[in-house]
Design a protein around this motif. Sequence first.
Motif, PDB file in Angstrom:
ATOM      1  N   ASN A 162      -0.869  -1.011  12.909  1.00  0.00           N
ATOM      2  CA  ASN A 162      -0.674   0.337  13.473  1.00  0.00           C
ATOM      3  C   ASN A 162      -0.685   0.357  15.000  1.00  0.00           C
ATOM      4  O   ASN A 162      -0.869   1.406  15.603  1.00  0.00           O
ATOM      5  CB  ASN A 162      -1.735   1.308  12.937  1.00  0.00           C
ATOM      6  CG  ASN A 162      -1.661   1.467  11.439  1.00  0.00           C
ATOM      7  OD1 ASN A 162      -0.577   1.493  10.854  1.00  0.00           O
ATOM      8  ND2 ASN A 162      -2.821   1.538  10.786  1.00  0.00           N
ATOM      9  N   ARG A 163      -0.534  -0.827  15.611  1.00  0.00           N
ATOM     10  CA  ARG A 163      -0.450  -0.958  17.071  1.00  0.00           C
ATOM     11  C   ARG A 163      -1.648  -0.285  17.755  1.00  0.00           C
ATOM     12  O   ARG A 163      -1.504   0.443  18.734  1.00  0.00           O
ATOM     13  CB  ARG A 163       0.876  -0.378  17.581  1.00  0.00           C
ATOM     14  CG  ARG A 163       2.086  -1.042  16.977  1.00  0.00           C
ATOM     15  CD  ARG A 163       3.405  -0.503  17.533  1.00  0.00           C
ATOM     16  NE  ARG A 163       3.618  -0.984  18.890  1.00  0.00           N
ATOM     17  CZ  ARG A 163       3.665  -0.206  19.961  1.00  0.00           C
ATOM     18  NH1 ARG A 163       3.481   1.108  19.829  1.00  0.00           N
ATOM     19  NH2 ARG A 163       3.881  -0.707  21.156  1.00  0.00           N
ATOM     20  N   THR A 164      -2.823  -0.559  17.239  1.00  0.00           N
ATOM     21  CA  THR A 164      -4.028   0.102  17.758  1.00  0.00           C
ATOM     22  C   THR A 164      -4.707  -0.681  18.874  1.00  0.00           C
ATOM     23  O   THR A 164      -5.487  -0.107  19.646  1.00  0.00           O
ATOM     24  CB  THR A 164      -5.044   0.318  16.622  1.00  0.00           C
ATOM     25  OG1 THR A 164      -5.291  -0.943  15.975  1.00  0.00           O
ATOM     26  CG2 THR A 164      -4.507   1.316  15.598  1.00  0.00           C
TER      27      THR A 164
ATOM     28  N   THR B 246      -5.135  -2.737  22.421  1.00  0.00           N
ATOM     29  CA  THR B 246      -4.592  -2.561  23.766  1.00  0.00           C
ATOM     30  C   THR B 246      -4.705  -3.851  24.572  1.00  0.00           C
ATOM     31  O   THR B 246      -5.258  -4.861  24.108  1.00  0.00           O
ATOM     32  CB  THR B 246      -5.361  -1.457  24.499  1.00  0.00           C
ATOM     33  OG1 THR B 246      -6.722  -1.907  24.698  1.00  0.00           O
ATOM     34  CG2 THR B 246      -5.359  -0.160  23.700  1.00  0.00           C
TER      35      THR B 246
ATOM     36  N   ARG C  54       0.781  -2.878  23.052  1.00  0.00           N
ATOM     37  CA  ARG C  54      -0.103  -2.561  21.935  1.00  0.00           C
ATOM     38  C   ARG C  54       0.299  -3.440  20.764  1.00  0.00           C
ATOM     39  O   ARG C  54       1.487  -3.712  20.560  1.00  0.00           O
ATOM     40  CB  ARG C  54      -0.019  -1.086  21.565  1.00  0.00           C
ATOM     41  CG  ARG C  54      -0.347  -0.154  22.752  1.00  0.00           C
ATOM     42  CD  ARG C  54      -0.364   1.289  22.347  1.00  0.00           C
ATOM     43  NE  ARG C  54      -1.560   1.633  21.594  1.00  0.00           N
ATOM     44  CZ  ARG C  54      -2.720   2.009  22.141  1.00  0.00           C
ATOM     45  NH1 ARG C  54      -2.843   2.084  23.441  1.00  0.00           N
ATOM     46  NH2 ARG C  54      -3.753   2.307  21.399  1.00  0.00           N
TER      47      ARG C  54
END
Length: 310
Positions: free
Chosen positions: A130-132, A134, A126
Amino acid sequence: MNIFNSISSFTSTTKTIVTIGTFDGVHIGHKKVLNKLHNLALEKQAESVLLTFFPHPRMVLQQDLDIKLLNTIEEKKKRIASYNIDHLIIHPFDLEFSRLTAEEFVKNVLVDQLNICAIIIGYDHRFGRNRTATIEDLINFGTKYNFDVEQITAKEIDEIAISSTKIRNALLEGDIATANTFLGYNYTIHGEVVEGKKLGRTIHFPTANLQVDESYKLVPKNGVYMVTVEVNNRMFYGMMNIGTNPTVSDSEQSIEVHLFDFNESIYHQNITVGFLEHIREEKKYDSLSDLKDQLEKDKLYCLSRLKNYS
C-alpha cells in the motif's frame, strides 16, 4: 549492460548501487539520476543496478486507466544501455509483489538478492504494501541492514515529473519540437510493415502501413509528420500520416509512412520511425486528385527542410 528479467535471476558477489523507477522515456530529466548512479558506483567500487518493472505498476493496480507509455521495453533497454549502467533488472510486477511489506522488500530484495551498499531514490519515494513506507523508513532500514541512502532532490524529481508530463502532452498535441527537446532525442515508434489498401501507389505516393503491436505505446495525435525511417540499418527521410484517411473512407486509425527516394518491398519487415515535425492536421479532400496535390506540397515542404536535419 547485463539485462535480467526478474530479481531472482540476478546474483552478484560485488556490492551494488541501486536505483528504482519506471524511467519512462529515459529523458533528460532522468539523465542526472543515471549519471549519479554510474558515478557513485565508480566511487564505491560497486556495480550499478537499475531496477524497473513491467507491466507498469499502475497497469496492475489501476486497471481501469488507459496508460500510455513513451517507451516499449525494447526501446527502454536501448536507451538505458547508453548510460553505462552495469545491470538492468526488469521485474514482472504483479499483485503478489505489490503485497510485500516494506521490510520484506528491503531485506529479501535489496539486501539478500541485490547485495546493495547504497540506494539512490527520490525524497518522496514510497514503497512496500500500500506504499506506506517513506524515505525516512528507508533510511532506518539502511542503518539496520548497513546500506546508504542517497536522496534525489525535490528539484530533480520535479524535473523528471515535469519532463514526462510535458512530453506526453506535447505528443498528444502534435508538438514534436517540445517532446524531442525534453526527451533529448527524436521520439520514435517501431513496428511491422503490414498489407494495406495500396491506394497510395495509385496516386504515386506508396506508403508502408505500420502496425505497432504494443497497445500501451503512445502514438502522437492524428496528422501529417516529417519523419526519419530506419529500414535494415539504413536511414531515409519521409512523411507519415496518422489518422483515419477521411478522403477515402472513415476507418480505424492507421499509421502510414511514405519514404523519399525509396522503391523496395518491405512487407513484414520491422521499421523505426522518428518524428521530426508536425506538418499539418489530417483533412478530408474532395477527390484523390486534390489529396495528391496536397501530398506533393507536403513533400516539397519536407524536402526544403532537410538541410535542418542532415
